[in-house]
Enzyme design. Sequence first.
Site, PDB file in Angstrom:
ATOM      1  N   ARG A 131      62.100 -42.617 -44.570  1.00 47.77           N
ATOM      2  CA  ARG A 131      62.979 -43.536 -43.851  1.00 47.77           C
ATOM      3  C   ARG A 131      63.777 -44.347 -44.870  1.00 47.77           C
ATOM      4  O   ARG A 131      63.391 -44.440 -46.039  1.00 47.77           O
ATOM      5  CB  ARG A 131      62.170 -44.457 -42.943  1.00 47.77           C
ATOM      6  CG  ARG A 131      61.338 -43.725 -41.892  1.00 47.77           C
ATOM      7  CD  ARG A 131      60.499 -44.693 -41.099  1.00 47.77           C
ATOM      8  NE  ARG A 131      59.715 -44.018 -40.054  1.00 47.77           N
ATOM      9  CZ  ARG A 131      58.497 -43.509 -40.241  1.00 47.77           C
ATOM     10  NH1 ARG A 131      57.912 -43.627 -41.436  1.00 47.77           N
ATOM     11  NH2 ARG A 131      57.858 -42.910 -39.259  1.00 47.77           N
ATOM     12  N   LYS A 156      55.842 -46.873 -41.797  1.00 40.06           N
ATOM     13  CA  LYS A 156      55.798 -47.352 -40.413  1.00 40.06           C
ATOM     14  C   LYS A 156      54.361 -47.335 -39.921  1.00 40.06           C
ATOM     15  O   LYS A 156      53.651 -46.340 -40.074  1.00 40.06           O
ATOM     16  CB  LYS A 156      56.685 -46.456 -39.532  1.00 40.06           C
ATOM     17  CG  LYS A 156      56.908 -47.017 -38.138  1.00 40.06           C
ATOM     18  CD  LYS A 156      57.909 -46.171 -37.384  1.00 40.06           C
ATOM     19  CE  LYS A 156      58.197 -46.764 -36.007  1.00 40.06           C
ATOM     20  NZ  LYS A 156      59.206 -45.960 -35.270  1.00 40.06           N
ATOM     21  N   HIS A 262      69.391 -42.022 -41.204  1.00 45.38           N
ATOM     22  CA  HIS A 262      68.216 -41.449 -40.554  1.00 45.38           C
ATOM     23  C   HIS A 262      68.433 -39.994 -40.176  1.00 45.38           C
ATOM     24  O   HIS A 262      67.464 -39.246 -39.999  1.00 45.38           O
ATOM     25  CB  HIS A 262      67.869 -42.266 -39.307  1.00 45.38           C
ATOM     26  CG  HIS A 262      66.421 -42.194 -38.926  1.00 45.38           C
ATOM     27  ND1 HIS A 262      65.421 -42.755 -39.697  1.00 45.38           N
ATOM     28  CD2 HIS A 262      65.790 -41.606 -37.873  1.00 45.38           C
ATOM     29  CE1 HIS A 262      64.247 -42.546 -39.131  1.00 45.38           C
ATOM     30  NE2 HIS A 262      64.446 -41.845 -38.031  1.00 45.38           N
ATOM     31  N   ARG A 265      66.761 -37.657 -42.522  1.00 46.59           N
ATOM     32  CA  ARG A 265      65.332 -37.453 -42.248  1.00 46.59           C
ATOM     33  C   ARG A 265      65.144 -36.398 -41.160  1.00 46.59           C
ATOM     34  O   ARG A 265      64.276 -35.526 -41.273  1.00 46.59           O
ATOM     35  CB  ARG A 265      64.705 -38.784 -41.832  1.00 46.59           C
ATOM     36  CG  ARG A 265      63.256 -38.717 -41.361  1.00 46.59           C
ATOM     37  CD  ARG A 265      62.760 -40.122 -41.070  1.00 46.59           C
ATOM     38  NE  ARG A 265      61.549 -40.157 -40.261  1.00 46.59           N
ATOM     39  CZ  ARG A 265      60.314 -40.111 -40.752  1.00 46.59           C
ATOM     40  NH1 ARG A 265      60.126 -40.005 -42.053  1.00 46.59           N
ATOM     41  NH2 ARG A 265      59.263 -40.164 -39.956  1.00 46.59           N
ATOM     42  N   HIS A 288      54.112 -39.121 -39.006  1.00 41.57           N
ATOM     43  CA  HIS A 288      54.012 -39.311 -37.562  1.00 41.57           C
ATOM     44  C   HIS A 288      52.554 -39.405 -37.151  1.00 41.57           C
ATOM     45  O   HIS A 288      51.716 -38.610 -37.583  1.00 41.57           O
ATOM     46  CB  HIS A 288      54.671 -38.142 -36.820  1.00 41.57           C
ATOM     47  CG  HIS A 288      56.161 -38.182 -36.873  1.00 41.57           C
ATOM     48  ND1 HIS A 288      56.947 -37.085 -36.575  1.00 41.57           N
ATOM     49  CD2 HIS A 288      57.028 -39.186 -37.184  1.00 41.57           C
ATOM     50  CE1 HIS A 288      58.221 -37.415 -36.716  1.00 41.57           C
ATOM     51  NE2 HIS A 288      58.289 -38.677 -37.070  1.00 41.57           N
ATOM     52  N   TYR A 297      61.553 -31.875 -32.900  1.00 45.67           N
ATOM     53  CA  TYR A 297      62.440 -31.115 -33.781  1.00 45.67           C
ATOM     54  C   TYR A 297      62.461 -29.628 -33.426  1.00 45.67           C
ATOM     55  O   TYR A 297      63.365 -28.915 -33.841  1.00 45.67           O
ATOM     56  CB  TYR A 297      62.019 -31.309 -35.235  1.00 45.67           C
ATOM     57  CG  TYR A 297      62.168 -32.728 -35.707  1.00 45.67           C
ATOM     58  CD1 TYR A 297      63.416 -33.306 -35.882  1.00 45.67           C
ATOM     59  CD2 TYR A 297      61.051 -33.533 -35.941  1.00 45.67           C
ATOM     60  CE1 TYR A 297      63.558 -34.622 -36.293  1.00 45.67           C
ATOM     61  CE2 TYR A 297      61.175 -34.849 -36.355  1.00 45.67           C
ATOM     62  CZ  TYR A 297      62.432 -35.381 -36.520  1.00 45.67           C
ATOM     63  OH  TYR A 297      62.562 -36.687 -36.922  1.00 45.67           O
TER      64      TYR A 297
END
Length: 314
Positions: A131, A156, A262, A265, A288, A297
Site C-alpha cells: 500500500r 493494515k 493503489h 497494488r 489480506h 482479483y
Amino acid sequence: MLDQVRQRLRLRHYSVRTEQAYVGWIRRFILANGRRHPREMGGPEVEAFLTVLATRGKVAAGTQNQALAALLFLYRDVLGINLPWMDNVVRAKRPRRLPVVLSVPEVRRLLALMDGQAGLLAALLYGTGMRLMEALRLRVKDVDFARGEILVREGKGGKDRRVPLPQRLREPLAAAVERVAVLHAADLAAGHGQAWLPDALERKYPAAPGEIGWQYLFPSPGLSTDPRSGRLRRHHLDESVLQRAVRRARLRAGIAKPATCHTLRHSFATHLLESGYDIRTVQELLGHKDLATTQIYTHVLGRGASAVRSPLDL
C-alpha cells in the site's frame, strides 16, 4: 471532551489518521446539533446525522460507516454509555466494486514516464504489492538485501509481513539508502536526525532514533514538527507527492483508466494470478486477513469476461 476522545484513542493505540478522522466526525456531529452535549442526544440524532450525510452530502457508504464508527466510539469508549439503540443503528451497505487494473504494457508506459524518488516508489508499489503508506513508512533497516525481501511493519490491521525485493530495484534502493545516509549525517550535524519511534521504543532504546537504520527510506525534503511530541523531525515523504506524480504520468501515457497509486497494488495481485501463482501466496503477500478479499482479483483475470467470445462475433 475532544481531548478525552484523543486520550482514549491514543490509549488504544489508534493511528494519527484515525484520531484526526474520529475527532473531525465527532466535532461535526456536535455542531450539526446546535453544540448540544452528546449525553443529551441518542439514536435519533445519530441516525438523522447519518441520513443527512447520505442524502445531502452524498458521501460514499464507507465514509458514512466511518462517521458511525466515530460516534459509537464516543458513546461506548469515551462517555461509557451503552444503550440498546447503539446495536440497532443500520450500517450503510458498501457496494461491491471491481478494482481498476492496468495491463502489463500500461504499467510499463506509466513507469517509463516517472523518474526520481516518485518513479522508484511507483515501481516499488507495483513490484511488491505494498500500500502507499506502507511504502512511505519503510525504514532503512526494513530492506534486507541479503535475503532479497522487504519487511512491512505495522501494515493494515497492525500486521507485519514480508514481500519480495524486486531484482530490478536492488541498485536503485541501495542508492536510496546512500542518499539517506548523507542526509542523515547533515541532520545530525545540524542538531536533528532523531527519527520518530513507535510506542515506548524511544525510552527503551534512547540511541535508536539517531541510528541510520531507523531513518525513513523515502525522507521528506524538509523538517516538520511532530503533531504529538512537538519535536522537529524529518518525516517520510508526503503521499500527495507520489499521487500527483502518478496522475501526471497516467495522463501523459494516454491511459484512460482512473488509475491511482493503489491501482499498482491491484495490478500486482492480478498479474501474479495470471502468471499462475497460488491465490494463498498472493493473499499472504497482500496481507489480506480473509481469502474472500483476495478472490476479487479472480474476476479481472484474462480467463473472465475477456475470454468469452461474444455472440456478435460468432
